[in-house]
Design an enzyme around this catalytic site. Sequence first.
Site, PDB file in Angstrom:
ATOM      1  N   CYS A   1      39.683  30.312  42.818  1.00 36.81           N
ATOM      2  CA  CYS A   1      38.656  30.620  42.538  1.00 36.81           C
ATOM      3  C   CYS A   1      39.227  31.210  40.928  1.00 36.81           C
ATOM      4  O   CYS A   1      39.636  30.835  40.695  1.00 36.81           O
ATOM      5  CB  CYS A   1      37.722  32.085  43.126  1.00 36.81           C
ATOM      6  SG  CYS A   1      36.000  32.278  42.881  1.00 36.81           S
TER       7      CYS A   1
ATOM      8  N   HIS B   1      41.854  37.687  43.250  1.00 36.80           N
ATOM      9  CA  HIS B   1      41.033  38.887  43.206  1.00 36.80           C
ATOM     10  C   HIS B   1      41.802  39.965  42.311  1.00 36.80           C
ATOM     11  O   HIS B   1      41.410  41.526  43.373  1.00 36.80           O
ATOM     12  CB  HIS B   1      40.367  39.244  44.111  1.00 36.80           C
ATOM     13  CG  HIS B   1      38.863  38.080  44.496  1.00 36.80           C
ATOM     14  ND1 HIS B   1      39.238  36.794  45.191  1.00 36.80           N
ATOM     15  CD2 HIS B   1      37.946  37.415  43.977  1.00 36.80           C
ATOM     16  CE1 HIS B   1      38.737  36.159  45.023  1.00 36.80           C
ATOM     17  NE2 HIS B   1      37.491  36.942  44.404  1.00 36.80           N
TER      18      HIS B   1
ATOM     19  N   HIS C   1      33.415  23.346  45.088  1.00 31.12           N
ATOM     20  CA  HIS C   1      33.916  24.182  44.642  1.00 31.12           C
ATOM     21  C   HIS C   1      33.824  25.035  46.199  1.00 31.12           C
ATOM     22  O   HIS C   1      32.009  25.540  45.939  1.00 31.12           O
ATOM     23  CB  HIS C   1      34.954  24.251  43.790  1.00 31.12           C
ATOM     24  CG  HIS C   1      35.736  26.585  44.214  1.00 31.12           C
ATOM     25  ND1 HIS C   1      36.831  27.125  44.658  1.00 31.12           N
ATOM     26  CD2 HIS C   1      34.826  27.875  44.357  1.00 31.12           C
ATOM     27  CE1 HIS C   1      36.774  27.913  44.571  1.00 31.12           C
ATOM     28  NE2 HIS C   1      35.806  28.419  43.963  1.00 31.12           N
TER      29      HIS C   1
ATOM     30  N   SER D   1      36.180  29.431  35.894  1.00 32.85           N
ATOM     31  CA  SER D   1      36.090  29.815  34.318  1.00 32.85           C
ATOM     32  C   SER D   1      37.523  30.885  34.316  1.00 32.85           C
ATOM     33  O   SER D   1      38.680  30.761  35.032  1.00 32.85           O
ATOM     34  CB  SER D   1      35.280  31.163  35.330  1.00 32.85           C
ATOM     35  OG  SER D   1      36.119  31.525  35.968  1.00 32.85           O
TER      36      SER D   1
ATOM     37  N   ILE E   1      39.375  26.726  38.699  1.00 34.60           N
ATOM     38  CA  ILE E   1      38.521  27.148  39.596  1.00 34.60           C
ATOM     39  C   ILE E   1      37.475  26.663  38.065  1.00 34.60           C
ATOM     40  O   ILE E   1      36.415  25.834  38.626  1.00 34.60           O
ATOM     41  CB  ILE E   1      37.885  27.466  40.276  1.00 34.60           C
ATOM     42  CG1 ILE E   1      39.625  27.353  41.845  1.00 34.60           C
ATOM     43  CG2 ILE E   1      36.993  27.392  41.618  1.00 34.60           C
ATOM     44  CD1 ILE E   1      39.453  26.036  41.998  1.00 34.60           C
TER      45      ILE E   1
ATOM     46  N   LEU F   1      28.364  53.142  38.866  1.00 36.68           N
ATOM     47  CA  LEU F   1      29.166  53.314  40.018  1.00 36.68           C
ATOM     48  C   LEU F   1      29.866  51.892  39.595  1.00 36.68           C
ATOM     49  O   LEU F   1      31.564  52.076  39.281  1.00 36.68           O
ATOM     50  CB  LEU F   1      28.758  52.491  41.601  1.00 36.68           C
ATOM     51  CG  LEU F   1      29.730  52.380  42.023  1.00 36.68           C
ATOM     52  CD1 LEU F   1      30.695  53.474  42.304  1.00 36.68           C
ATOM     53  CD2 LEU F   1      29.297  51.645  43.251  1.00 36.68           C
TER      54      LEU F   1
HETATM   55  N1  GLN Z   1      33.119  26.989  38.023  1.00 38.45           N
HETATM   56  C1  GLN Z   1      33.367  29.330  38.975  1.00 38.45           C
HETATM   57  C2  GLN Z   1      33.872  29.615  38.154  1.00 38.45           C
HETATM   58  O1  GLN Z   1      35.394  29.466  37.472  1.00 38.45           O
HETATM   59  C3  GLN Z   1      32.983  28.948  40.297  1.00 38.45           C
HETATM   60  C4  GLN Z   1      33.190  30.576  40.546  1.00 38.45           C
HETATM   61  C5  GLN Z   1      33.298  30.476  42.045  1.00 38.45           C
HETATM   62  O2  GLN Z   1      33.052  30.119  43.167  1.00 38.45           O
HETATM   63  N2  GLN Z   1      32.891  31.965  42.690  1.00 38.45           N
HETATM   64  O3  GLN Z   1      34.439  30.958  37.816  1.00 38.45           O
HETATM   65 ZN    ZN Z   2      35.376  30.644  44.367  1.00 41.58          ZN
END
Ligand code: GLN
Ligand code: ZN
Length: 755
Positions: A722, A690, A637, A429, A427, A21
């Site tokens: 994020c 997102h 976070h 990544s 955050i 999928l």
């Molecule tokens: N430190 C992680 C990132 O930036 C946090 C990911 C998350 O909160 N889902 O990917």
């Molecule tokens: Zn996050």
Amino acid sequence: MSKSIQTKCFGYPKIGENRELKKALESYWSKKISKEEFIEQVESINYTRIKKQKELGIDLISSNDFSLYDFILDLSTMFGIIPQRFSNLNDDFDLYFSMARGNNDAVACEMTKWFDTNYHYIVPEINENFKIKKNRPLESYKWARETLNIKTVPIITGPFTFIKLAKGYQKKDFARLLFEISNLYNEILKELEENGVQTVQIDEPALVLDIEDKEVEYLVKSYNIIKKDLKHLNIHVQTYYESLSKYDDIVKRLPVNGLGLDFVINNENLENIQKYGFPNDKKLIAGIVSGRDIWKVNYEETIELIDKLIDLTGQKDLIISNSCPLFHLPISLEKEKDNIQPDLIKLLSFADERLNELNILKGIVNKGNAIPYQNIQSIQKTFNNQKVLNDVSEITEDEIGRLARFDYRYQKQLEILNLPLFPSTTIGSYPQTSEVRKARADYRKNLISKKDYDIFIKNKIKEVIKIQEDIGLDVLVHGEFERTDMVEYFGQKLDGFVFTKNGWVQSYGSRCVRPPIIYGDVSRPKKMTVDEVIYAQSLTKKPVKGMITGPVTILNWSFFRKDISKKEIAFQIALALKKEVMDLESAGIQIIQIDEAAFREGMPLKKTKQRDYLDWAVKAFKLTNEDVQAETQIHTHMCYSEFNEIIASIYAMDSDVISIEASRSKGEIIEVFEQLNYNHGIGLGVYDIHSPRVPTVKEIEIIIERSIKVIDNKLFWINPDCGLKTRGYDETFKALGNMVSAAKKARKRYNNITV
Ligand code: GLN
Ligand code: ZN
């Protein structure tokens, strides 16, 4: 007495055995395949999953529990609940995926966690023009009948749950909206009946939340509307994830033909049946094999339970099923045989194995087959580590935490870190491009050497440090290129965890995760993150944040053992992480972020159980960093959280800075801070990561302005919602560039005011 119980399965995983999928969705989104090819591919995935259930002997097979992205989004679009900003889209797929992911002109709908799971649904934005656009349950029923010759039980999430989870209305309108939408359910059901459907399953997991007396009245009225003019269609209402609330009232009064209860999560449903009985006019659908944990059913105990239920209800033709949708489990253990050790694998069950269990249980009850011999020894005995057990037993809970107080610490940290007003950061990544994923996969498959892989990762770190410096961010990160997933990465380095090769579980849309399995006591044999972070720090004068995943999140995103408490597991993980935190500090890292993205989702659904959870979860977090110097800045976070009820606990975690998701809820979170005097560092996400959409400087400025009305300037940080790993580089540069411009503009406006 001869018994003839039946088996039923619902919510079987949708992602496909090899994540077909995900692949189909991504190919369609990137226009590599046409709409027709896409439809063909997803139909084949659904075909396989239904056929599998048939082959594994399930009597009652569901339909409409497959979805292209999310089953709540399916409902919203089916009822015409389309936010105005998408009303110009004519193609049904464009509309559907734009609501899920946003497009160039419109931000995506909010996405949030589904009950206490790691699945995310798209939050319906209620408007007043409900109208049936299509009858999805009917379409899927017909499809299964035509292509597989199976008469299925279509599933639809119920009106009570749907309206509860929706937003965009006032609480006082709940009942009115519920009744209005119940009329549409009634129309849907009438059509199902006309087309020969015998039973429909209506999922109402919201009935396990705390519900008020008057809500029970609304519920009963709603189901009276739903069943109006129906002649013979059976309505089975399914509840799960917790025991049914207001049991006595609801089982007696809900005007339906069957009720599904979860007997795995705890004993409360059973106790309620013992105490209040179960009505004669309703069929019991007994959820007795877990849809959420991966431990093999205990046949002896479960047979006892079934017998008890038959005795209590007098239903010799009881339906047994999974306890909650199976999509929280990976599909099959088949591919793990040479991956997981034999003495462990024999203790496990994934979705397909659950179907087998149902079949075996049925054979024992109906035909008197022998109960399979099971030597399920205590896992603790097989896999324990005395040192860890001792360390945990020595924790003095009341003393957990840092000695220095926040004000003192933050002052010290500001002196050392030399950060501007409104420091900007990310955050953790950075985009995990196909190049990064390929290098990791090649390394896993031994196609490239450890040395070459390390060089590759170092080069990526170098690149991303340069990028961050060019953009002008204040606190940098190393980019997390070496990590597939924020939990998997740590699980792989910790003892007590085991990994699946193919144990994928859907998190949202096309995104899947492979939760580790915690099967033994947890400890850290060696450093896990230090090398990458100190390398990154060696390349820049700006501070680089160390980055680890917190104990509560690691626990909540793993499958965990059932022989010791969650609290104990969390403390074990916390002690292991504490070693990592101390090593990062000794290596000269001045800021350490301990992600607790899943802090809230592990919270029990019933209020009475929440306090205990929050108490140990906060302690586990504090354990990880209680021994660092005042000068070391601890960040945490969280994303997708609704903070209102847990804000006191977030405060109690005592991190120096917290970054949280805020942009998708369009400032609702900011209102929480209006009521509250939160005086630790805080970064409210200023844009949604997102969606590929690049936010404008102006948009970001508006969020900053709103935020600093309620948050002290000195404490405000600027960051995205994020991590950026699912994004592409192009949009990431632009978005972060705009974010830094907005931060600089704000700094200019406020600098003289603050100091
Ligand atoms: N430190 C992680 C990132 O930036 C946090 C990911 C998350 O909160 N889902 O990917
Ligand atoms: Zn996050």
